[in-house]
Design an enzyme around this catalytic site. Structure first.
Site, PDB file in Angstrom:
ATOM      1  N   HIS A 467       0.240  -1.371   0.043  1.00 16.17           N
ATOM      2  CA  HIS A 467       0.449   0.253   0.317  1.00 16.17           C
ATOM      3  C   HIS A 467       0.917   1.147   0.237  1.00 16.17           C
ATOM      4  O   HIS A 467       0.439   2.024  -0.898  1.00 16.17           O
ATOM      5  CB  HIS A 467      -0.849   0.062   1.404  1.00 16.17           C
ATOM      6  N   GLU A 468       2.114   1.068   1.048  1.00 19.20           N
ATOM      7  CA  GLU A 468       3.019   2.156   1.538  1.00 19.20           C
ATOM      8  C   GLU A 468       3.450   2.927  -0.174  1.00 19.20           C
ATOM      9  O   GLU A 468       3.995   3.895  -0.812  1.00 19.20           O
ATOM     10  CB  GLU A 468       3.424   2.003   2.144  1.00 19.20           C
ATOM     11  N   HIS A 471       1.717   4.816  -2.660  1.00 18.60           N
ATOM     12  CA  HIS A 471       1.844   5.996  -3.132  1.00 18.60           C
ATOM     13  C   HIS A 471       3.227   6.592  -2.985  1.00 18.60           C
ATOM     14  O   HIS A 471       3.545   7.337  -3.501  1.00 18.60           O
ATOM     15  CB  HIS A 471       1.761   6.607  -0.860  1.00 18.60           C
ATOM     16  N   HIS A 474       3.610   6.565  -6.620  1.00 20.88           N
ATOM     17  CA  HIS A 474       2.654   8.043  -7.045  1.00 20.88           C
ATOM     18  C   HIS A 474       3.972   9.080  -7.491  1.00 20.88           C
ATOM     19  O   HIS A 474       3.377   9.941  -7.829  1.00 20.88           O
ATOM     20  CB  HIS A 474       1.185   8.349  -6.305  1.00 20.88           C
TER      21      HIS A 474
END
Ligand code: ZN
Length: 675
Positions: A467-468, A471, A474
């Site tokens: 998940h991290e 980010h 991105h």
């Protein structure tokens, strides 16, 4: 002093090994003074309304201040000390004050408007135009267009809302803390030993000669509802929890009136700014366009989840009656029965799973996946760090570096719990020349290795890591040169979780897990049978969970859309419950009275965002399921159309460019076993 202050050296990577609490105050003094002076100069009559001039004059010193402050914030999160906390607390109000004034400065707003109106605006790049439009929009939303009495009223509403939000939070907290129940230990049969032990020592600490002290804090309340065999005790706790800060409890904690006033003020604020409702105002900087669109989205999702939820509820009732002797399943039985049913059906030990997720293999698998899909290489490198276990990597495309990141993986004292991605600096074509490359912080909190053994991760740790990194990608793979719309900056709030939730999907993929696992003793990858049990447990009661989310989102959207709702929030709450749920909540349930997301957080008219982003990420991942999870062309398209463009264009445009169509619900429902 200044020459030696590492927070003032912005030429290289921050000297995390040399930054000390005593550097914070002097650095903030200098950087804040520079930024203040720059603001005064920038709004002066002799400065032309020109993009590059303003960027050089104002953005450079402001970014320098923000970057240094980001380093301080970061250190406070990962290497806290009393001295650092003190230095941080002293500087924080000054930073907040400057940021607020910067965002509300009418002279600056006029300058940006003049840029937008000038012929030179035609020559701005699309990213620069988006950044300028965002800036103007934020000024307008902050009330910059208002004059005279309207402006004063707007400011007064902001102040009053801030105070009410604080009251709401304080009362929720006080109402929670006010409840204490001492029971004999026999009544805790079924509850895990560590929870009982904590309750026993809490009783002793409060001066009770014997017994266990129960509270409504989650670490006590939740396991009690899940495991306590004493049904009357579960009911008592459930009632107390669900009536906190309401009209059914002590008047000094009652949030009913606070809620009503906040809803009325938000409606008034929206009207001042020319919007029909607060929800309409709140959606201006979001991907969702209108309250009607959100209402329809939530209702559609609820309708699709309803059949599964009904089945799950019937299963719970059946199991409760047949196996647990509970003939009339009540709200306070739900968690207890669900826990027993889950154990009966999908029992596997997370300890067993953990043996397969050894850190070196997990990271190798994750980096390998990123390298394959997004055509980059991740290589270890060196940089000053704040702890010996922190690692630094550079991201390359061919022989060109594109980004870098710090990975701080382990839990330790002085480090905040949870996991997060933070930007240390952003990609920026700097006004004074040169391209600044993005640097990310990837922070996790899994257990450090013991002895010679590698660290072992739970499957949830692995999901969080992915998940991290979503980010992080991105932030790092952006190709946008404009600071305020590069990477995650400028991305709509209801779309920001797209890449992160997208990455989680890979952790449930058999082919991926084969490359991500090697048993700590045998080196074997995860066995298929264990994987199947993990997958089955993943979707346990997903229908009921999704309905709960829809219920909260619908309540949030309705009270912020219907102007008359201020005085009848609880009535709306009951209507929504009747509309969404297959079974009515008990008539004493008052969850809005402690719904901090809406009244003491940033989620007013935004709660739907959780489900919204999940639909986007699941649908985006669907493209990989169709083409194959390692498909290079799909990976490149995701990188180019979603990751690289960041906030430089609307998220819906990016999604369409990637998927070739509007987002659809199907993939989410399929992933959750609800299709
Ligand atoms: Zn996230």
């Amino acid at each position: 002093m200044d020459a030696l202050n590492p927070l003032l050296d912005n030429t290289e990577l921050p000297a995390f090994d040399r930054i000390r609490p005593e550097h914070v105050g002097p650095a903030v003094d200098t950087l804040l003074a520079d930024a203040e002076a720059a603001l005064e100069r920038a709004v002066g009559p002799d400065v032309p309304a020109d993009h590059d001039t303003l960027a050089l004059l104002l953005d450079v010193p402001v970014e320098r201040l923000r970057r240094a402050w980001a380093h301080v914030n970061h250190l406070q999160s990962v290497a806290d000390s009393p001295a650092l906390r003190e230095a941080h607390a002293q500087a924080l109000p000054r930073i907040v004050d400057f940021t607020t004034r910067l965002g509300a400065d009418h002279r600056l707003y006029a300058k940006y408007k003049a840029i937008a109106a000038s012929p030179a605006a035609e020559r701005l790049s699309p990213a620069q135009r988006k950044a300028l439009a965002d800036t103007l929009r934020d000024f307008v939303l902050g009330g910059a267009e208002l004059q005279g009495a309207a402006r004063e009223r707007h400011a007064a509403i902001q102040d009053r809302l801030a105070a009410l939000g604080k009251t709401f939070g304080d009362r929720s907290l006080d109402a929670t803390d006010a409840f204490q129940l001492v029971v004999p230990e026999e009544r805790l049969a079924g509850v895990p030993a560590d929870v009982v032990a904590a309750a026993r020592s809490a009783a002793a600490a409060a001066g009770h000669a014997s017994g266990c002290l129960l509270t409504l804090q989650i670490p006590c309340y939740l396991p009690l509802l899940q495991f306590a065999q004493d049904r009357a005790l579960r009911e008592q706790l459930f009632r107390a929890y669900n009536t906190r800060a309401s009209d059914l409890g002590p008047a000094e904690f009652d949030n009913t009136g606070v809620m009503a006033e906040m809803l009325a003020l938000r409606t008034e604020e929206a009207a001042l700014l020319g919007h029909a409702s607060y929800a309409e105002l709140a959606l201006v900087p979001k991907m969702a366009r209108t309250p009607e669109e959100v209402l329809a989205f939530v209702r559609q999702l609820a309708a699709r989840a309803r059949p599964s939820a009904e089945r799950e509820l019937a299963e719970l009732r059946q199991f409760a009656a047949a196996e647990l002797g509970i003939a009339d399943l009540q709200a306070w039985d739900r968690l207890f029965v669900a826990e027993k049913l889950k154990q009966a059906r999908y029992a596997f030990s997370s300890q067993e799973v953990k043996q397969y997720f050894t850190e070196p293999t997990v990271l190798k698998g994750l980096f390998g996946l990123i390298e394959t899909l997004f055509e980059v290489a991740i290589r270890p490198d060196t940089a000053p760090v704040w702890h010996e276990t922190v690692r630094y990597f550079r991201v390359w495309r061919g022989d060109r570096p594109v980004a870098a990141f710090y990975l701080d993986p382990y839990a330790r004292a002085g480090k905040q719990s949870g996991a997060w991605m933070d930007d240390s600096r952003s990609r920026w074509r700097r006004p004074e020349g040169g391209l600044q490359l993005p640097v990310a912080h990837l922070v996790c909190n899994y257990a450090a290795p013991v002895g010679a053994q590698p660290a072992l991760l739970t499957h949830q740790d692995v999901v969080t890591l992915f998940h991290e990194f979503g980010h992080g990608l991105h932030h790092m793979l952006t190709q946008v040169d404009e600071l305020s719309v590069a990477g995650i900056s400028g991305v709509e709030g209801d779309a920001i979780e797209l890449p992160s939730q997208f990455m989680e999907n890979f952790c449930w993929e058999w082919e991926v897990l084969q490359r991500l696992t090697s048993h700590v003793d045998t080196g074997e990858p995860l066995p298929r049978a264990l994987f199947e049990r993990m997958r089955a447990a993943r979707n346990f009661q997903k229908g009921l969970q999704l309905l709960r989310q829809c219920e909260y989102a619908l309540f949030d959207m309705r009270v912020h859309t219907e102007p008359a709702s201020a005085a009848r929030a609880m009535a709306v709450c009951e209507e929504v419950n009747a509309e969404v749920q297959p079974e009515r909540a008990p008539d004493f349930a008052r969850y809005p009275c402690t719904f901090g997301h809406l009244f003491d957080g940033g989620y007013a008219a935004g709660y739907y965002g959780y489900a919204w982003a999940e639909v986007l990420s699941a649908d985006a991942y669907g493209a990989f399921e169709e083409a194959g999870v390692f498909d290079a062309a799909t990976g490149r398209r995701f990188r180019e159309q979603i990751l690289e463009v960041g906030g430089s264009r609307p998220a819906l445009e990016s999604f369409r460019a990637f998927r070739g169509r509007e987002p659809r619900l199907d993939a989410l429902l399929r992933h959750q076993g609800l299709a």
